[in-house]
Write a protein that holds these residues in place. Structure first.
Motif, PDB file in Angstrom:
ATOM      1  N   ARG B 579       0.825  -1.210   0.000  1.00  0.00           N
ATOM      2  CA  ARG B 579       0.000   0.000   0.000  1.00  0.00           C
ATOM      3  C   ARG B 579       0.854   1.252   0.000  1.00  0.00           C
ATOM      4  O   ARG B 579       1.795   1.381   0.785  1.00  0.00           O
ATOM      5  CB  ARG B 579      -0.881  -0.004   1.251  1.00  0.00           C
ATOM      6  CG  ARG B 579      -1.944   1.050   1.244  1.00  0.00           C
ATOM      7  CD  ARG B 579      -2.851   0.889   2.447  1.00  0.00           C
ATOM      8  NE  ARG B 579      -3.896   1.887   2.415  1.00  0.00           N
ATOM      9  CZ  ARG B 579      -4.475   2.414   3.492  1.00  0.00           C
ATOM     10  NH1 ARG B 579      -4.139   2.004   4.691  1.00  0.00           N
ATOM     11  NH2 ARG B 579      -5.411   3.327   3.366  1.00  0.00           N
ATOM     12  N   GLN B 580       0.511   2.166  -0.898  1.00  0.00           N
ATOM     13  CA  GLN B 580       1.057   3.530  -0.872  1.00  0.00           C
ATOM     14  C   GLN B 580      -0.134   4.481  -0.861  1.00  0.00           C
ATOM     15  O   GLN B 580      -1.130   4.237  -1.558  1.00  0.00           O
ATOM     16  CB  GLN B 580       1.881   3.829  -2.118  1.00  0.00           C
ATOM     17  CG  GLN B 580       3.204   3.098  -2.233  1.00  0.00           C
ATOM     18  CD  GLN B 580       3.855   3.382  -3.571  1.00  0.00           C
ATOM     19  OE1 GLN B 580       3.601   2.684  -4.532  1.00  0.00           O
ATOM     20  NE2 GLN B 580       4.681   4.412  -3.650  1.00  0.00           N
ATOM     21  N   GLY B 601       1.155   7.708 -10.912  1.00  0.00           N
ATOM     22  CA  GLY B 601       2.331   7.406 -11.745  1.00  0.00           C
ATOM     23  C   GLY B 601       3.610   7.853 -11.060  1.00  0.00           C
ATOM     24  O   GLY B 601       4.607   7.140 -11.055  1.00  0.00           O
ATOM     25  N   GLY B 602       3.573   9.035 -10.476  1.00  0.00           N
ATOM     26  CA  GLY B 602       4.741   9.515  -9.739  1.00  0.00           C
ATOM     27  C   GLY B 602       5.044   8.638  -8.533  1.00  0.00           C
ATOM     28  O   GLY B 602       6.202   8.305  -8.263  1.00  0.00           O
ATOM     29  N   MET B 603       4.002   8.229  -7.814  1.00  0.00           N
ATOM     30  CA  MET B 603       4.210   7.375  -6.634  1.00  0.00           C
ATOM     31  C   MET B 603       4.784   6.021  -7.046  1.00  0.00           C
ATOM     32  O   MET B 603       5.633   5.449  -6.358  1.00  0.00           O
ATOM     33  CB  MET B 603       2.877   7.188  -5.894  1.00  0.00           C
ATOM     34  CG  MET B 603       2.368   8.477  -5.265  1.00  0.00           C
ATOM     35  SD  MET B 603       0.636   8.362  -4.738  1.00  0.00           S
ATOM     36  CE  MET B 603       0.784   7.317  -3.294  1.00  0.00           C
ATOM     37  N   THR B 604       4.320   5.511  -8.191  1.00  0.00           N
ATOM     38  CA  THR B 604       4.833   4.229  -8.675  1.00  0.00           C
ATOM     39  C   THR B 604       6.296   4.365  -9.075  1.00  0.00           C
ATOM     40  O   THR B 604       7.120   3.474  -8.821  1.00  0.00           O
ATOM     41  CB  THR B 604       3.982   3.749  -9.860  1.00  0.00           C
ATOM     42  OG1 THR B 604       2.611   3.700  -9.449  1.00  0.00           O
ATOM     43  CG2 THR B 604       4.411   2.373 -10.323  1.00  0.00           C
ATOM     44  N   ALA B 642      -1.778  -1.456  -3.738  1.00  0.00           N
ATOM     45  CA  ALA B 642      -2.773  -0.392  -3.782  1.00  0.00           C
ATOM     46  C   ALA B 642      -2.046   0.947  -3.767  1.00  0.00           C
ATOM     47  O   ALA B 642      -1.196   1.175  -2.915  1.00  0.00           O
ATOM     48  CB  ALA B 642      -3.697  -0.497  -2.575  1.00  0.00           C
ATOM     49  N   VAL B 643      -2.348   1.785  -4.730  1.00  0.00           N
ATOM     50  CA  VAL B 643      -1.758   3.130  -4.765  1.00  0.00           C
ATOM     51  C   VAL B 643      -2.911   4.121  -4.748  1.00  0.00           C
ATOM     52  O   VAL B 643      -3.715   4.159  -5.675  1.00  0.00           O
ATOM     53  CB  VAL B 643      -0.895   3.349  -6.022  1.00  0.00           C
ATOM     54  CG1 VAL B 643      -0.231   4.717  -5.978  1.00  0.00           C
ATOM     55  CG2 VAL B 643       0.161   2.258  -6.154  1.00  0.00           C
ATOM     56  N   GLU B 644      -2.991   4.885  -3.676  1.00  0.00           N
ATOM     57  CA  GLU B 644      -4.105   5.821  -3.518  1.00  0.00           C
ATOM     58  C   GLU B 644      -3.569   7.240  -3.517  1.00  0.00           C
ATOM     59  O   GLU B 644      -2.625   7.545  -2.797  1.00  0.00           O
ATOM     60  CB  GLU B 644      -4.829   5.576  -2.187  1.00  0.00           C
ATOM     61  CG  GLU B 644      -5.348   4.160  -2.009  1.00  0.00           C
ATOM     62  CD  GLU B 644      -5.765   3.906  -0.563  1.00  0.00           C
ATOM     63  OE1 GLU B 644      -6.561   4.699  -0.026  1.00  0.00           O
ATOM     64  OE2 GLU B 644      -5.258   2.940   0.028  1.00  0.00           O
TER      65      GLU B 644
END
Lengths: 329, 699
Positions: B579-580, B601-604, B642-644
């Motif tokens: 999770r992010q 996209g940036g978080m990934t 999970a990227v929120e």
């Protein structure tokens, strides 16, 4: 990429004959590794003989309870086969842990076993490599070698064999059936690949023109309890840092038989016979497993960047077998 | 300034070109149909420094289908001082992988084969390619300039005294490796000389920049160079500066004048030709009182550049903006090496710098026994810590609170290695993020109103896959106070008025502010000259981007808070990030759908930075050896949990008429630190050198 000729073999004998006449020829299966190497100018065949129509594409049960896998079966079909999944789950798991869906759809069983090392220097013609150009030296030993071998290396080469499938097949005591200029033969999977010694250019014992037709899995009832654990730098689409194929036959808490093979640590799929011998005939617990794993790895000779593979392989062996035991009914 | 009313802005619209892209109908640069194209393939140097002593093109030239072979002996002379672009101008080699020859042929296969037949001999000289602690002050220099707006180094108070007197002191060094951008679409060019000049299809983030660079290099007027870039398959900064591939393509097209020349870099070539993010060695010293209030902050960064073109990653850039402290110092040094030039890569400076600073804050939180979220709240400044200016808006605390709430940060046992789940150690971590809200100069826009109610808005802006074409049309609709279907937005062609680059998270802000000014001018002229009725032959206005009167009176930044949960296998060190979660204060969000894509996209990419990406230099040879996507690992789908991404409401009347602050980069900033901090919480192991791989966490 250099110009080359392409011929489609009409039958297996024709394929062998075509290659026998042309010293700079190669068989073409799925092409997922060979064509890449041709683009990189690492492989320079003058003739490609396409064997996809002449190698069997079936998986069949044998009268003795074993299974024969045609060399032309795609990796995807192998991993999806109900017989394989039920009787030799470690084989299906190993295949699904390799490459990507798209590559598995193309890649064949025979080609998978003969894929070349992914050592970065082998794949880069601007650097020295004894496997690619014998006598030029090994760039990896003094270079970036985090991914490379700790067992079975030589002063000339520390490449790893990249196949996941081969590791599972080694654990199952599979044999490889070939046809060549001198006729047919069966080669134990564990003897198909060779250690580099002073001739790292030879990955395996096949002669020029010898074509893999099938892989035979012997009957191994306890392989229904088998497992492939692959540890890599990302969760998919990466080669193994360390992988373990394992199966265990437990009777009244005692190890009647056990199979362990390692990937990512050696120039060939590494059957851990020393560890197996130490485990047979006794109980299975963490302490015995650890001692067996350490015995198997006692001869490991790490490079500057990959000493971590020794504890990683040890822990992976222990965990994989324990998981098998703990998952038992 | 007040922000314009949002009617179309704020709608989560699909990309207008989405269906075309899915169907393969949106042509990328290389795909444009051109008559009788020739193909180019490059030869690269195999030494890192030295002199060419001989070139034998005879075998290549003899191949059927080869049109010409380019070397420094026959290449056109170029009129540029940019060393990176001055290819084939002499016998000197400045880095391994530099272009030393090229083949033009009838097909790409012939060109590539013949390129392999060009034999180049060298007299190598010893090369220096390693950025290391061993580089003493003598070899290091202060950069000459930093990409816009930022002081290179900063000083406030007496840092040494502040550090010495602090109850809690921290002094750690953090390292980040090389990164390569690796957009999916490689760098590609089609170049065609005509009697009027040269026409180019280029995969670029800055068509007007390519136009001016090519004009200068080939001694043309800008009007003689037309650059078209209707669709671009990603850039991440690599396609912002001009690289030698465009120069090579234009040179080649000159040799076969009249025939278009197609040139696509291979993935291998992109590891030496199109820039990269420099590795950094960052020392962070923090002094704080026992409550975690900062007394002194010192941040030093050593980075590399080439001998050809200077670029500083400037990892210390964000530090003065983050936290209140009476004593502050940042230092920035560069080592010029025999390597290709680094360049802008998504959040240059912030993404590397906040890995270090936000890791250090986490270490400070542990040292003080203060919750990491609370520590940051406690150090929130009332105004900019360096120059005392007010922020135009500053949403960091709001993001921290909202992020902690949504993530379920509390209750949290801060003890490392306290949570286990079936053989996996579980931890949580967080970090703050920021990115400047900028407007970049150089934009004009033409708006043409037609009597049937349409508005044709033209500028040489470019959509690099971010959704610009959609979001900018939404801005235009609200600026013009019309429905979206009344706006025809024309981009990606220097036949339109020049536009600033797609970079610095400033595209929408720069271009949108200009469109707003154009809409005002159109309304003014319609009102004063035409009685609010569009004349029969239409009305056209062209305006420049207006000055922002609040620049220099307010500091303008986006902020964010990043949270992550990680699982580390106890026995193998394998790392998973289930999770992010990020919450951002980015002003007004024009299109929630494409904005969310940019943020996740940036978080990934931040996940990828934390765990996977690293270009490996072999110093003996002088090149990156893992130069393909099999060995340069980017997070795979299976790695991404999970990227929120969320944002808080923020009305900033000072940044621009839309109230936008940019969203392209902030998602990566702090993401790696949040993961590294979570890894520490899970395992008790502090990894100060990225990427975090299993070998660093093995028991």
């Amino acid at each position: 990429m250099r110009p080359f000729r392409y011929e489609r073999a009409t039958d297996a004998a024709n394929a062998v004959a075509l290659l026998a006449r042309a010293p700079q020829a190669a068989f073409l299966g799925g092409g997922t590794n060979l064509v890449d190497l041709m683009k990189l100018d690492v492989a320079r065949p003058e003739l490609l003989v396409d064997v996809r129509r002449v190698t069997p594409r079936t998986i069949e049960q044998l009268p003795d309870g074993g299974v024969r896998i045609g060399a032309g079966v795609t990796n995807s079909d192998l991993a999806a086969d109900p017989l394989i999944r039920r009787r030799y789950p470690v084989v299906a798991q190993a295949v699904l842990n390799g490459a990507s869906t798209q590559l598995r759809n193309l890649a064949t069983v025979g080609g998978n076993l003969l894929q070349r090392t992914r050592c970065l220097y082998f794949q880069d013609i601007t650097t020295a490599c004894n496997k690619r150009e014998p006598g030029t030296g090994c760039s990896a030993i003094e270079g970036h070698n985090r991914d490379l071998a700790i067992l079975g290396t030589s002063p000339d080469c520390i490449a790893t064999n990249p196949s996941d499938l081969a590791v599972a097949l080694a654990a199952m005591d599979a044999t490889v059936q070939t046809i060549g200029p001198d006729g047919s033969r069966a080669i134990p999977l564990t003897e198909l690949h060779r250690l580099p010694g002073s001739e790292p250019q030879h990955d395996n014992v096949l002669t020029h023109g010898e074509l893999i037709m099938a892989v035979v899995l012997p009957p191994l009832p306890f392989a229904t309890r088998s497992y492939y654990r692959k540890i890599r730098d990302r969760a998919s689409y990466a080669f193994a840092l360390v992988s373990v194929a394992a199966a265990i036959d437990l009777v009244d808490g005692q190890v009647r038989d056990v199979r362990i093979a390692l990937g990512g640590v050696a120039p060939k799929p590494w059957r851990a016979t020393r560890a197996e011998d130490l485990l047979r005939g006794g109980p299975v617990d963490e302490e015995r497993l650890r001692r067996a794993a350490e015995a198997e790895l006692a001869d490991a000779r790490p490079q500057a960047d990959n000493a971590f593979k020794i504890p990683l392989a040890r822990n992976a062996i222990v965990r994989t077998v324990l998981d098998l035991v703990e998952a038992a009914p | 300034m007040s922000t314009i009313a949002a009617r179309v802005m704020g709608q989560a619209l699909d990309r207008v070109e989405g269906a075309d892209k899915v169907r393969g109908l949106a042509p990328y640069a290389f795909e444009h149909p051109v008559p009788e194209p020739a193909y180019l393939s490059a030869v690269r140097s195999t030494v890192a420094a030295g002199q060419i002593t001989g070139i034998d093109c005879s075998r290549a030239s003899a191949q059927s289908g080869v049109l010409a072979v380019l070397t420094y002996l026959n290449a056109p002379r170029v009129g540029t001082d940019d060393g990176e672009l001055r290819i084939l101008q002499s016998d000197q080699v400045a880095f391994r992988g530099q272009f030393v020859a090229a083949v033009i042929a009838e097909t790409s296969e012939i060109a590539r084969h013949a390129a392999g037949l060009v034999r180049v001999d060298y007299r190598p000289r010893p090369h220096d390619v390693e950025l290391a602690d061993a580089h003493g002050p003598d070899q290091l220099r202060v950069p000459q300039q930093i990409w816009p707006l930022f002081p290179i180094e900063t000083d406030k108070g007496d840092v040494d005294a502040g550090l010495a007197s602090a109850a809690i002191q921290l002094d750690e060094t953090y390292r980040t490796p090389w990164y390569h951008h690796n957009p999916l679409e490689p760098h590609t060019t089609i170049a065609c000389w005509t009697t009027e000049g040269v026409t180019l299809y280029v995969s670029t983030q800055y068509p007007a920049g390519v136009q001016h660079t090519v004009a200068e290099a080939f001694r043309l007027e800008p009007a003689q160079v037309r650059v078209r870039s209707p669709h671009v398959g990603g850039g991440f900064g690599a396609k912002l500066p001009r690289h030698s591939d465009v120069i090579l393509a234009v040179m080649a097209a000159q040799l076969v004048a009249g025939r278009p020349v197609r040139f696509a870099l291979t993935r291998h070539q992109m590891f030496s030709q199109t820039g990269y993010r420099s590795p950094t060695i960052q020392r962070v010293r923090l002094g704080a009182d026992t409550d975690g209030r900062l007394v002194a902050v010192a941040h030093e960064s050593v980075e590399q550049t080439s001998r050809l073109r200077e670029f500083a990653e400037h990892a210390t850039r964000a530090t003065p903006t983050m936290y209140a402290t009476p004593h502050l110092r940042t230092r920035q040094r560069l080592a010029a090496l025999d390597l290709p030039s680094p360049t802008i890569m998504r959040a240059p400076g912030e993404s590397t710098g906040l890995f270090a600073l936000e890791s250090a804050l986490d270490e400070l939180a542990i040292a003080c026994g203060v919750d990491p979220v609370e520590l940051r709240v406690r150090n929130e400044p009332a105004e900019h810590p360096l120059d005392g200016l007010p922020f135009s808006s500053r949403g960091l605390v709001g993001c921290l609170r909202e992020g902690a709430r949504r993530f379920g940060w509390q209750p949290r046992d801060a003890t490392p290695r306290a949570r286990r789940d079936n053989g996996w150690l579980v931890g949580t971590g967080m970090a703050a993020s920021t990115y400047p809200a900028m407007q970049l100069p150089g934009t004009k826009v033409t708006i043409r109103a037609t009597p049937d109610g349409r508005h044709i808005v033209s500028l040489a802006a470019v959509d690099i896959g971010t959704g610009t074409r959609t979001a900018l049309a939404q801005v235009a609709a609200d600026a013009l106070r019309v429905d979206l279907d009344r706006v025809e937005l024309r981009l990606g062609d220097t036949a339109y008025p020049p536009a600033a680059q797609e970079g610095g998270s400033a595209g929408i802000s720069s271009w949108g502010a200009t469109i707003c000014a154009g809409a005002d001018e159109l309304r003014r002229r319609l009102s004063t000259e035409y009685g609010d009725t569009v004349p029969a032959d239409g009305l056209e206005v062209t305006v420049d981007m207006p000055e922002n009167q609040y620049l220099g009176r307010y500091v303008m930044h986006s902020f964010g808070a990043q949270f992550a949960e990680v699982r580390v296998h106890e026995e193998t060190g394998e790392i998973r990030v289930p999770r992010q979660l990020g919450v951002y204060a980015v002003g007004r969000v024009v299109n929630p759908k494409t904005a969310r894509s940019q943020l996740i996209g940036g978080m990934t990419m931040g996940l990828s930075m934390a765990l996977h990406e690293a270009s490996v230099l072999d110093p003996r040879y002088g090149h990156v050896v893992n130069h393909d996507l099999a060995s340069y690992h980017i997070s795979s789908n299976a790695d991404v949990g999970a990227v929120e991404a969320y944002w808080i409401e923020e009305d900033d009347p000072y940044v621009n008429p839309m109230g936008t602050k940019g969203i392209g980069e902030i998602g990566i900033v702090g993401a790696a630190a949040a993961i590294a901090n979570a890894v520490h919480h899970a395992t008790g192991v502090r990894v100060r050198e990225l990427p975090i791989t299993c070998d660093k966490l093995l028991p």
